[in-house]
Design an enzyme around this catalytic site. Structure first.
Site, mmCIF file in Angstrom:
data_model
loop_
_atom_site.group_PDB
_atom_site.id
_atom_site.type_symbol
_atom_site.label_atom_id
_atom_site.label_comp_id
_atom_site.label_asym_id
_atom_site.label_seq_id
_atom_site.Cartn_x
_atom_site.Cartn_y
_atom_site.Cartn_z
ATOM 1 N N LYS A 1 8.645 -24.568 40.825
ATOM 2 C CA LYS A 1 7.687 -23.453 40.772
ATOM 3 C C LYS A 1 7.445 -22.854 42.163
ATOM 4 O O LYS A 1 7.349 -21.646 42.310
ATOM 5 C CB LYS A 1 6.342 -23.923 40.178
ATOM 6 C CG LYS A 1 6.433 -24.458 38.765
ATOM 7 C CD LYS A 1 5.076 -24.757 38.154
ATOM 8 C CE LYS A 1 4.269 -25.785 38.920
ATOM 9 N NZ LYS A 1 4.891 -27.130 38.957
ATOM 10 N N ARG B 1 -5.155 -26.268 35.180
ATOM 11 C CA ARG B 1 -4.526 -27.583 34.988
ATOM 12 C C ARG B 1 -4.842 -28.164 33.621
ATOM 13 O O ARG B 1 -4.175 -29.103 33.184
ATOM 14 C CB ARG B 1 -5.014 -28.574 36.057
ATOM 15 C CG ARG B 1 -4.412 -28.356 37.416
ATOM 16 C CD ARG B 1 -4.879 -29.428 38.383
ATOM 17 N NE ARG B 1 -4.496 -29.118 39.750
ATOM 18 C CZ ARG B 1 -3.329 -29.425 40.305
ATOM 19 N NH1 ARG B 1 -2.410 -30.048 39.596
ATOM 20 N NH2 ARG B 1 -3.068 -29.102 41.549
ATOM 21 N N ARG C 1 15.964 -36.009 47.244
ATOM 22 C CA ARG C 1 15.338 -35.208 48.295
ATOM 23 C C ARG C 1 14.729 -36.124 49.364
ATOM 24 O O ARG C 1 14.853 -35.871 50.561
ATOM 25 C CB ARG C 1 14.263 -34.314 47.674
ATOM 26 C CG ARG C 1 13.642 -33.331 48.655
ATOM 27 C CD ARG C 1 12.896 -32.228 47.926
ATOM 28 N NE ARG C 1 11.583 -32.645 47.457
ATOM 29 C CZ ARG C 1 10.776 -31.867 46.723
ATOM 30 N NH1 ARG C 1 11.174 -30.664 46.355
ATOM 31 N NH2 ARG C 1 9.583 -32.296 46.349
ATOM 32 N N ARG D 1 7.684 -36.850 52.534
ATOM 33 C CA ARG D 1 6.360 -36.543 51.959
ATOM 34 C C ARG D 1 5.934 -37.668 51.026
ATOM 35 O O ARG D 1 6.745 -38.181 50.264
ATOM 36 C CB ARG D 1 6.441 -35.240 51.149
ATOM 37 C CG ARG D 1 6.481 -33.990 51.982
ATOM 38 C CD ARG D 1 6.748 -32.772 51.126
ATOM 39 N NE ARG D 1 5.967 -32.756 49.893
ATOM 40 C CZ ARG D 1 6.136 -31.870 48.913
ATOM 41 N NH1 ARG D 1 7.055 -30.949 49.013
ATOM 42 N NH2 ARG D 1 5.384 -31.902 47.832
ATOM 43 N N ARG E 1 2.301 -38.657 39.351
ATOM 44 C CA ARG E 1 1.991 -37.222 39.232
ATOM 45 C C ARG E 1 2.530 -36.660 37.912
ATOM 46 O O ARG E 1 1.883 -35.843 37.258
ATOM 47 C CB ARG E 1 2.586 -36.443 40.419
ATOM 48 C CG ARG E 1 1.898 -36.734 41.745
ATOM 49 C CD ARG E 1 2.616 -36.053 42.887
ATOM 50 N NE ARG E 1 2.486 -34.610 42.830
ATOM 51 C CZ ARG E 1 3.420 -33.757 43.258
ATOM 52 N NH1 ARG E 1 4.546 -34.188 43.766
ATOM 53 N NH2 ARG E 1 3.229 -32.459 43.182
#
Length: 200
Positions: free
Chosen positions: A13, A88, A127, A139, A150
């Site tokens: 996104k 959300r 990644r 990250r 998540r």
């Protein structure tokens, strides 16, 4: 052109939002950024949010919708905006609908990036490996364990939005597993209809 992008974390996104911003000149509205800016600007709703955050509480849906309401009145959002990361929950979606209706404006489309969650976990792990190989910090969100948490939160709280917006007739789905350029092409095909309408 007023749109919402839906899809789990890692669905692309953010990448596609940047391309929409560049192509159509409408802002991408992130609730985190809007919240910080409302707090630093000292707006009435920003002060309310600041008091809640300083007491360690969670900012309510009403405050977040108030911040979105203020932000979409700014000049750069007059021609439209992209909402990414909000709403959300179905409750937030209903509150957003009510707020927009009060302003006499409506969403044009809700675009959902349909992805294979197992493949997403692999994509994120890759990644993280590539980032580490370059000697850069990975990250926290990109560790497979955090990412799976998540995804689970998305599945419980946010995935029901797909049915909610399908019921309003606004939902359009695209295959988020295609190469980035193909996804951009599919997204542009959808958005061009609304760009033409908002320009006329």
């Amino acid at each position: 052109m007023r749109i919402i992008l839906l899809g789990p974390p890692g669905a692309g996104k953010g990448t596609q939002s940047e391309r929409i911003v560049a192509r159509y000149g409408i802002p991408q509205l992130s609730t985190g950024d809007m919240l910080r800016s409302a707090v630093s600007a000292g707006t009435p709703v920003g002060l309310e949010a600041k008091a809640v955050m300083e007491s360690g509480g969670l900012v309510s849906d009403a405050i977040v919708v108030g911040i979105v309401a203020d932000r979409i009145e700014e000049a750069d959002a007059k021609a439209g905006f992209i909402l990414d990361g909000f709403p959300r929950t179905v409750e937030q979606a209903k509150a957003l609908d009510a707020m927009l209706a009060q302003k006499g404006i409506a969403l044009d489309a809700v675009v959902e990036f349909v992805v294979d969650e197992n493949a997403l976990v692999g994509r994120i792990a890759k990644r993280a490996e590539e980032t580490a190989a370059r000697g850069q910090p990975v990250r926290k969100d990109d560790t497979p364990e955090v990412f799976k948490t998540r995804l689970e939160a998305y599945r419980k709280q946010t995935a029901p939005l797909s049915d909610y917006y399908a019921g309003t007739g606004l939902l359009q789905k695209i295959d988020g597993m295609k190469p980035v350029e193909s996804v951009t092409g599919d997204l542009t095909d959808i958005l061009e209809r609304y760009a033409a309408t908002s320009a006329s």
